[in-house]
Design an enzyme around this catalytic site. Structure first.
Site, short mmCIF file in Angstrom:
data_model
loop_
_atom_site.label_atom_id
_atom_site.label_comp_id
_atom_site.label_asym_id
_atom_site.label_seq_id
_atom_site.Cartn_x
_atom_site.Cartn_y
_atom_site.Cartn_z
N CYS A 115 0.83 -1.21 0.00
CA CYS A 115 0.00 0.00 0.00
C CYS A 115 0.87 1.26 0.00
O CYS A 115 1.44 1.58 -1.03
CB CYS A 115 -1.00 -0.05 1.15
SG CYS A 115 -2.44 0.96 0.80
N GLU B 127 -1.59 -9.16 3.50
CA GLU B 127 -1.49 -9.67 4.88
C GLU B 127 -2.86 -9.98 5.50
O GLU B 127 -2.95 -10.79 6.40
CB GLU B 127 -0.70 -8.70 5.76
CG GLU B 127 -1.38 -7.39 6.15
CD GLU B 127 -1.24 -6.28 5.11
OE1 GLU B 127 -0.97 -6.60 3.94
OE2 GLU B 127 -1.41 -5.10 5.46
N HIS C 245 -3.64 -5.16 0.40
CA HIS C 245 -3.04 -5.70 1.64
C HIS C 245 -3.10 -7.23 1.64
O HIS C 245 -4.07 -7.80 2.16
CB HIS C 245 -3.80 -5.17 2.86
CG HIS C 245 -3.63 -3.72 3.07
ND1 HIS C 245 -2.74 -3.19 3.98
CD2 HIS C 245 -4.22 -2.66 2.47
CE1 HIS C 245 -2.80 -1.87 3.95
NE2 HIS C 245 -3.69 -1.52 3.04
N1 GLN Z 1 -1.88 6.70 2.74
C1 GLN Z 1 -2.01 5.94 1.55
C2 GLN Z 1 -3.39 6.09 0.93
O1 GLN Z 1 -4.32 6.49 1.58
C3 GLN Z 1 -1.70 4.47 1.81
C4 GLN Z 1 -2.67 3.81 2.75
C5 GLN Z 1 -2.18 2.50 3.31
O2 GLN Z 1 -0.98 2.21 3.31
N2 GLN Z 1 -3.08 1.70 3.85
O3 GLN Z 1 -3.56 5.81 -0.23
#
Ligand code: GLN
Length: 554
Positions: free
Chosen positions: A383, A511, A509
């Site tokens: 992410c 995970e 994600h």
């Molecule tokens: N801050 C980034 C976004 O909102 C990544 C978010 C995250 O890593 N969950 O896109």
């Protein structure tokens, strides 16, 4: 089976005794006997969900397939049971009150005074039973957050009292307490447990089973004492001794016959023994690895052990598949900014840059990625980690040295990561991100394809920003390709560098989907790459030493 049975798990004496792990372990045991089980968490705080809480308050925020930001215990439930949870599995006081107040505004209470009892308690009971009715489960385990005696958990305990009364032996209560060891007296003490059960009794609930967290084994005498003072049978006093790993707990609970006692009390069949062969195999492999790797986890909450819970658990699952212990070294990205990367990253076999929000520590993350890219160290960006990899590549390979995400600089001339169109009109913070399960199409012949071996995958999301497609061609030409795309929205889901042994960034994600039964392929493949890298490095070191020796003896 005719009717769903309900098990409540409450906690006493202190918080952090591991109600989530006990609930997940019991679910695992009952499931291994052939019952369909789900686990629910009731959180007595007023936030609608933990999505707006920072990790210092509440550890990791876990995301379900249907796009709800939930308590991290749901992660344990899924990792143990391998069954996805949903919005119905995590209820907060905020949600309960919001529903009741909205009903009141619509006039649904027909002019009656709206009160904690019966309106709030009815809503709680409805949410518990909904899971049983909707999911058609044999057993619903409901964990009540917090500690008995807290003011905010009173309506929940009252709802338990009512359900217990209404349902008779289709419902039971397990109370988890602490039996501390007093070194000065050289004794385990049962008094806090007695007090905790008394507090429950004052609220009208008699626990059926008491699970005692303890550092030392409880002898029969102690069990009898707890049984006598707390009105439970001796076989309903269950020892829960500190375990080497949370994955030992189902087996320890089986040894203590927790599942058997539960089934007898619920008048459910007990003939089929729990089949835990696969679980035992997993545990054996986990405890007897033949190799080890060290992976650096670069983030900004490194001192909080729960902030990256799902990632560290995914490494346990993936390590087991690879017959390898994965040591996760937490590295604070701000420290890298201050001291440089070399000292912290030079001995690593892999580098993972973590998800996150906000500008703090970003430059350190970018420095770590540059180091991984240039030194050909296996790299996984999740992410925000993927977004930082894109920024790093833009700055250092494409030469766009002011490239950034508009999350950190709204005026950057090169917004390689930008806010998603659908996000631009949203003003509220709670539950408004791109959340939950989305489809992604993978390009054949890429690293991503070799990881998944499928063209269509589904992964969970939690973000507002995305790869800016205006820059796609420049990235591809310079050697960072977009190997996974969300076909509906043209959103980039995976980037990779084909010229690097293992450099992958994922906007989703992985995970959240790794379980004991299904270790996630991205982590499995990443650990495999780290193993290979570690091998190569030691061969290099041996070669270097031999040639050094040869040149000195010449
Ligand atoms: N801050 C980034 C976004 O909102 C990544 C978010 C995250 O890593 N969950 O896109």
């Amino acid at each position: 089976m005719a009717k769903t049975k309900y098990i409540f798990v409450t906690g006493g004496v202190t918080s952090s005794l591991g109600k989530g792990i006990i609930s997940a372990s019991l679910a695992k045991l009952l499931q291994a006997r052939g019952f369909s089980v789900t686990i629910q968490k009731l959180d007595p705080y007023i936030n609608i969900d933990p999505g707006t809480l920072n990790p210092y308050e509440h550890g990791e925020c876990y995301v379900t397939e249907d796009g709800v930001e939930t308590d991290l215990d749901l992660g344990h439930y899924e990792r143990f049971s391998n069954v996805p949870t949903s919005r119905d599995n995590n209820i907060t006081t905020g949600q309960i009150y919001k529903t009741v107040i909205e009903k009141e505004r619509k006039g649904e209470y027909l002019g009656s005074t709206v009160q904690v009892i019966p309106h709030i308690t009815d809503e709680i009971k409805y949410r518990v039973k909904l899971l049983g009715n909707k999911g058609n489960y044999d057993i619903v385990i409901t964990e009540i957050g917090g500690t008995v005696g807290d003011i905010e958990s009173l309506p929940y305990i009252e709802a338990v009292r009512q359900m217990r009364w209404e349902m008779g032996n289709s419902c039971l209560v397990i109370h988890l307490t602490l039996v501390p060891y007093l070194a000065a007296a050289q004794e385990l003490k049962t008094k806090p447990t007695q007090h905790s059960v008394k507090t429950m009794l004052e609220q009208g609930v008699q626990p059926d089973i008491i699970v005692c967290r303890t550092e030392r084994p409880l002898n029969e005498g102690l069990k009898s004492k707890i049984a006598l003072f707390c009105n439970v049978e001796v076989n309903s006093v269950i020892e829960s001794i500190d375990a080497e790993t949370i994955y030992d707990v189902p087996l320890l609970m089986q040894k203590e016959k927790l599942d058997l006692v539960v089934l007898k009390k619920l008048q459910l069949p007990t003939e089929t023994e729990a089949d835990l062969v696969k679980w035992e195999e997993f545990l054996y492999k986990f405890k007897h690895p033949s190799s080890e790797v060290t992976i650096g986890l670069v983030g900004k909450y490194v001192e909080l052990k729960d902030a990256y819970k799902s990632i560290s658990e995914s490494f346990i699952h993936a390590g087991t598949v690879n017959d390898c212990r994965v040591n996760v070294k937490m590295i604070h990205s701000e420290i890298l900014e201050e001291h440089g990367v070399e000292e912290y990253l030079k001995d690593l076999d892999g580098i993972l840059v973590a998800p996150g929000f906000g500008i703090r520590g970003i430059e350190g993350k970018i420095m770590a990625i540059k180091y991984a890219r240039e030194n050909k160290i296996p790299f996984l960006g999740i992410c925000l980690g993927m977004q930082c990899a894109v920024i790093e590549f833009a700055r250092n390979v494409l030469g766009l040295d002011k490239a950034n995400s508009t999350e950190f600089n709204t005026k950057t001339p090169f917004p390689v990561i930008d806010m998603m169109e659908e996000q631009k009109m949203i003003s509220g913070l709670g539950g408004t991100m791109r959340l939950g399960k989305y489809k992604c199409t993978i390009t054949p012949g890429t690293k991503a394809f070799s990881i998944y071996n499928h063209r269509e995958i589904e992964e969970r999301h939690r973000h507002r920003y995305e790869f800016n497609n205006k820059f796609s061609d420049r990235f591809t030409k310079a050697g960072m390709i977009q190997s996974g795309i969300n076909s509906q929205g043209e959103l980039v889901e995976i980037v990779e560098i084909p010229g690097h042994p293992w450099f992958v960034g994922v906007q989703f994600h992985p995970e959240y989907k790794s379980t004991v039964a299904n270790p996630h392929p991205v982590f499995v493949n990443f650990v495999d790459a780290a193993k290979k890298f570690s091998h190569l490095r030691s061969e290099h070191e041996i070669d270097a030493k031999t040639s050094e020796k040869a040149s000195t003896t010449e």
